[in-house]
Design an enzyme around this catalytic site. Structure first.
Site, short mmCIF file in Angstrom:
data_model
loop_
_atom_site.label_atom_id
_atom_site.label_comp_id
_atom_site.label_asym_id
_atom_site.label_seq_id
_atom_site.Cartn_x
_atom_site.Cartn_y
_atom_site.Cartn_z
N HIS A 52 0.85 -1.12 0.06
CA HIS A 52 0.08 -0.17 -0.02
C HIS A 52 1.04 1.32 -0.12
O HIS A 52 2.07 1.15 0.20
CB HIS A 52 -0.97 0.00 1.20
CG HIS A 52 -0.36 0.05 2.35
ND1 HIS A 52 0.43 -0.97 3.14
CD2 HIS A 52 -0.32 1.11 3.57
CE1 HIS A 52 0.81 -0.39 4.31
NE2 HIS A 52 0.26 0.74 4.47
N ASP A 127 -0.12 -3.59 6.27
CA ASP A 127 -0.58 -3.34 7.59
C ASP A 127 -2.15 -3.75 7.60
O ASP A 127 -3.00 -2.86 8.25
CB ASP A 127 -0.56 -1.64 7.73
CG ASP A 127 0.91 -1.13 7.79
OD1 ASP A 127 1.79 -2.05 8.16
OD2 ASP A 127 1.06 0.01 7.68
ZN LIG Z 1 0.02 1.66 6.44
#
Ligand SMILES: [Zn+2]
Length: 253
Positions: A52, A127
């Site tokens: 990301h 994450d």
């Molecule tokens: Zn992150």
């Protein structure tokens, strides 16, 4: 294939996959630890994988590409400089030098286009899923993150989870607050404290242990529902509502 943690910043891990003289890195938030390791070990970088767009995951890409122009695989739904192989759900990333293929999952929630990579019993989930926890909802909805976590939880129990932060002890403190009577959580706290005291990473960890200790994957458990409802001050009608209440509680924990 061997997988090495390269510590970065305060509590990030850049994962480096190596076989022979070939290396691939996941989420190089900074280039220096990667370049140092490649030089020390006589390895050649063959590809970069991105989960990301956050700077602590992509900050080293430009410097690595300046040293060696390699393919950069990353989420098709996020604007990230350097990505020349955009990927999404169902794609397969071939890493010929490592002899491994990785399947791509869309796992939005932490960010809108977050992806994960799975292959050879290893999951690189950025994450999204942490040891005994999950990422904050910066761009996605609770329902999206819930679905993403359920998708990862459906992988085989012997999957090794390579998340990107050493958050395990603080996540377990929250897990113990959610389920004070859960013996698996207290055992994991003792084991993780011993690893940290020996300066060892608590990552990777087996997916099977998450089912016993991660409150965000235990939203069907009566004890978890009870605590989430107590914290929310109201009844919660669905697993997604329980998840959302836990995530809000964790934000202020
Ligand atoms: Zn992150």
């Amino acid at each position: 294939m061997t997988i090495i943690p390269l510590p970065a910043f305060r509590d990030n891990y850049i994962w480096l996959l190596r076989a022979g003289t070939c290396a691939v890195v996941v989420d190089p938030g900074e280039a220096a630890p990667v370049l140092r390791y490649l030089a020390d070990e006589g390895l050649t970088l063959a590809a970069i994988l991105i989960t990301h767009h956050h700077p602590d995951h992509v900050g080293g890409v430009a410097e690595l590409l300046a040293q060696a122009p390699v393919p950069v695989h990353g989420p098709a739904l996020e604007a990230i400089a350097g990505i020349d192989h955009p990927v999404g759900e169902g794609d397969v990333v071939c890493l010929p030098g490592l002899g491994v293929e990785l399947r791509v999952f869309d796992i939005p929630g932490h960010t809108a286009g977050h992806v994960g990579y799975y292959g050879d019993s290893a999951l690189f989930c950025g994450d999204t899923l942490f040891a005994a926890g999950c990422g904050r909802l910066f761009e996605g909805t609770p329902a999206q993150m819930f679905d993403s976590l359920q998708k990862l939880a459906a992988l085989p129990g012997d999957t090794r989870v390579y998340c990107t932060h050493e958050y395990t002890l603080s996540n377990l403190a929250f897990a113990a607050a959610v389920e004070p009577a859960n013996g698996a959580i207290s055992e994991r706290i003792a084991a993780s404290e011993a690893m940290r005291a020996a300066n060892q990473p608590t990552v990777p960890f087996p997916l099977s242990g998450e089912m016993l200790t991660n409150p965000f994957l235990r939203v069907h458990e009566p004890a978890v529902i009870y605590q989430a409802e107590t914290q929310a001050g109201r009844g919660l009608a669905s697993p997604v509502e329980v998840f959302a209440a836990l995530r809000e509680w964790k934000n202020r924990f």
